[in-house]
Design a protein around this motif. Structure first.
Motif, PDB file in Angstrom:
ATOM      1  N   CYS A 165     -59.995   8.495  49.517  1.00  0.00           N
ATOM      2  CA  CYS A 165     -59.546   9.944  50.002  1.00  0.00           C
ATOM      3  C   CYS A 165     -59.777   9.952  51.475  1.00  0.00           C
ATOM      4  O   CYS A 165     -60.932   9.386  52.040  1.00  0.00           O
ATOM      5  CB  CYS A 165     -60.215  10.659  49.403  1.00  0.00           C
ATOM      6  N   GLY A 166     -59.093  10.493  52.455  1.00  0.00           N
ATOM      7  CA  GLY A 166     -59.247  10.600  53.743  1.00  0.00           C
ATOM      8  C   GLY A 166     -60.294  11.632  54.286  1.00  0.00           C
ATOM      9  O   GLY A 166     -60.279  12.731  53.411  1.00  0.00           O
ATOM     10  N   GLN A 167     -61.090  11.503  55.038  1.00  0.00           N
ATOM     11  CA  GLN A 167     -62.024  12.473  55.629  1.00  0.00           C
ATOM     12  C   GLN A 167     -62.102  12.673  56.887  1.00  0.00           C
ATOM     13  O   GLN A 167     -61.717  11.627  57.911  1.00  0.00           O
ATOM     14  CB  GLN A 167     -63.675  12.087  55.032  1.00  0.00           C
ATOM     15  N   ASP A 177     -59.162  15.005  54.872  1.00  0.00           N
ATOM     16  CA  ASP A 177     -58.079  14.869  55.694  1.00  0.00           C
ATOM     17  C   ASP A 177     -56.950  15.274  55.506  1.00  0.00           C
ATOM     18  O   ASP A 177     -56.181  14.592  54.601  1.00  0.00           O
ATOM     19  CB  ASP A 177     -58.076  13.629  56.474  1.00  0.00           C
ATOM     20  N   PRO A 178     -56.268  16.220  56.011  1.00  0.00           N
ATOM     21  CA  PRO A 178     -55.011  16.811  55.476  1.00  0.00           C
ATOM     22  C   PRO A 178     -53.668  15.720  55.928  1.00  0.00           C
ATOM     23  O   PRO A 178     -52.721  15.690  55.288  1.00  0.00           O
ATOM     24  CB  PRO A 178     -54.624  18.164  56.328  1.00  0.00           C
ATOM     25  N   GLY A 220     -55.750  16.024  51.889  1.00  0.00           N
ATOM     26  CA  GLY A 220     -56.939  16.993  52.482  1.00  0.00           C
ATOM     27  C   GLY A 220     -57.962  17.347  51.386  1.00  0.00           C
ATOM     28  O   GLY A 220     -58.694  18.153  51.708  1.00  0.00           O
ATOM     29  N   ARG A 221     -57.599  16.850  50.430  1.00  0.00           N
ATOM     30  CA  ARG A 221     -58.487  17.320  49.073  1.00  0.00           C
ATOM     31  C   ARG A 221     -59.595  16.189  48.856  1.00  0.00           C
ATOM     32  O   ARG A 221     -59.488  14.870  49.088  1.00  0.00           O
ATOM     33  CB  ARG A 221     -57.680  17.178  47.714  1.00  0.00           C
ATOM     34  N   LYS A 228     -67.888  15.358  44.897  1.00  0.00           N
ATOM     35  CA  LYS A 228     -68.775  14.093  45.467  1.00  0.00           C
ATOM     36  C   LYS A 228     -68.464  13.692  46.713  1.00  0.00           C
ATOM     37  O   LYS A 228     -69.364  13.680  47.767  1.00  0.00           O
ATOM     38  CB  LYS A 228     -68.685  12.826  44.708  1.00  0.00           C
ATOM     39  N   GLY A 229     -67.166  13.608  46.919  1.00  0.00           N
ATOM     40  CA  GLY A 229     -66.579  13.401  48.369  1.00  0.00           C
ATOM     41  C   GLY A 229     -67.033  14.761  49.462  1.00  0.00           C
ATOM     42  O   GLY A 229     -67.154  14.421  50.513  1.00  0.00           O
ATOM     43  N   ALA A 230     -66.804  15.863  48.700  1.00  0.00           N
ATOM     44  CA  ALA A 230     -66.997  16.903  49.764  1.00  0.00           C
ATOM     45  C   ALA A 230     -68.542  17.183  49.988  1.00  0.00           C
ATOM     46  O   ALA A 230     -68.936  17.700  51.057  1.00  0.00           O
ATOM     47  CB  ALA A 230     -66.596  18.193  48.766  1.00  0.00           C
ATOM     48  N   ALA A 231     -69.310  16.338  49.058  1.00  0.00           N
ATOM     49  CA  ALA A 231     -70.965  16.539  49.312  1.00  0.00           C
ATOM     50  C   ALA A 231     -71.276  15.300  50.031  1.00  0.00           C
ATOM     51  O   ALA A 231     -72.780  15.291  50.255  1.00  0.00           O
ATOM     52  CB  ALA A 231     -71.597  16.560  48.208  1.00  0.00           C
TER      53      ALA A 231
END
Length: 187
Positions: free
Chosen positions: A57-59, A74-75, A82-83, A87-90
């Motif tokens: 996933c892109g960040q 990253d949208p 963008g989602r 775990k990735g969000a943290a």
């Protein structure tokens, strides 16, 4: 209850402001009027990939004064659009978490306290133990079949490791002759 109290009701505010669905200014509270996005103070945005699993996933990593201030999906990423998973969000905590240790800690056998070690000493201790375990558990053959493996070492990788770390650990343990190599993400 006075007239002023009635006028403060959200429904009356919405109707009075011409916003019957409450999607505009009528929905804003006094506290939210002064909020600003954490990304506004960033000096630069660095494109990255989430380090946790193989999805990739892109960040967007927001940096201010040389420190990571925020990590968001990253949208523009065709993979995640963008989602991010929880775990990735943290993943901001990887670099800025207060629980992150910045030194090697060691607890002696039967000990109750942790002590700090310098990195060279810890690496030497690990290397000595790996070599000894490999030699003690080495099997050249079993039941007449050449095996050339060690049963004295096993690896269980953690889900907090990123793809590259898991890949290198798999290669290292295979090169050492270990056959018991597993990962928490697959179990």
């Amino acid at each position: 209850m006075g007239v002023r109290d009635w006028l403060g009701w959200p429904v009356l505010r919405q109707i009075g402001a011409g916003d019957p669905y409450g999607r505009g200014a009528a929905a804003k509270s006094s506290a939210s009027e002064h909020l600003a996005p954490r990304t506004r103070t960033a000096q630069k945005v660095v494109k990255s990939v989430c380090p946790y699993c193989a999805v990739g996933c892109g960040q967007n990593v927001y940096v201010a004064e040389g420190k990571v201030t925020q990590v968001e999906g990253d949208p523009d990423s065709p993979v995640s659009r963008g989602r991010l998973c929880p775990k990735g969000a943290a993943s901001l905590q990887l670099t800025t978490g207060s629980a992150r240790e910045h030194q090697v800690l060691y607890r002696r056998p039967h000990g109750t306290e942790w002590e700090s070690l310098d990195l060279d000493t810890a690496m030497d201790m690990i290397a000595d133990r790996v070599i000894e375990s490999r030699q003690q558990g080495w099997q050249w053959e079993q039941s007449g079949v050449r095996t050339r493996r060690t049963m004295g070492i096993a690896s269980l990788g953690g889900a907090t490791l990123d793809n590259e770390e898991n890949y290198l650990i798999k290669k290292l343990f295979t090169a050492l002759g270990a056959v018991q190599i597993e990962n928490q993400a697959r179990v």
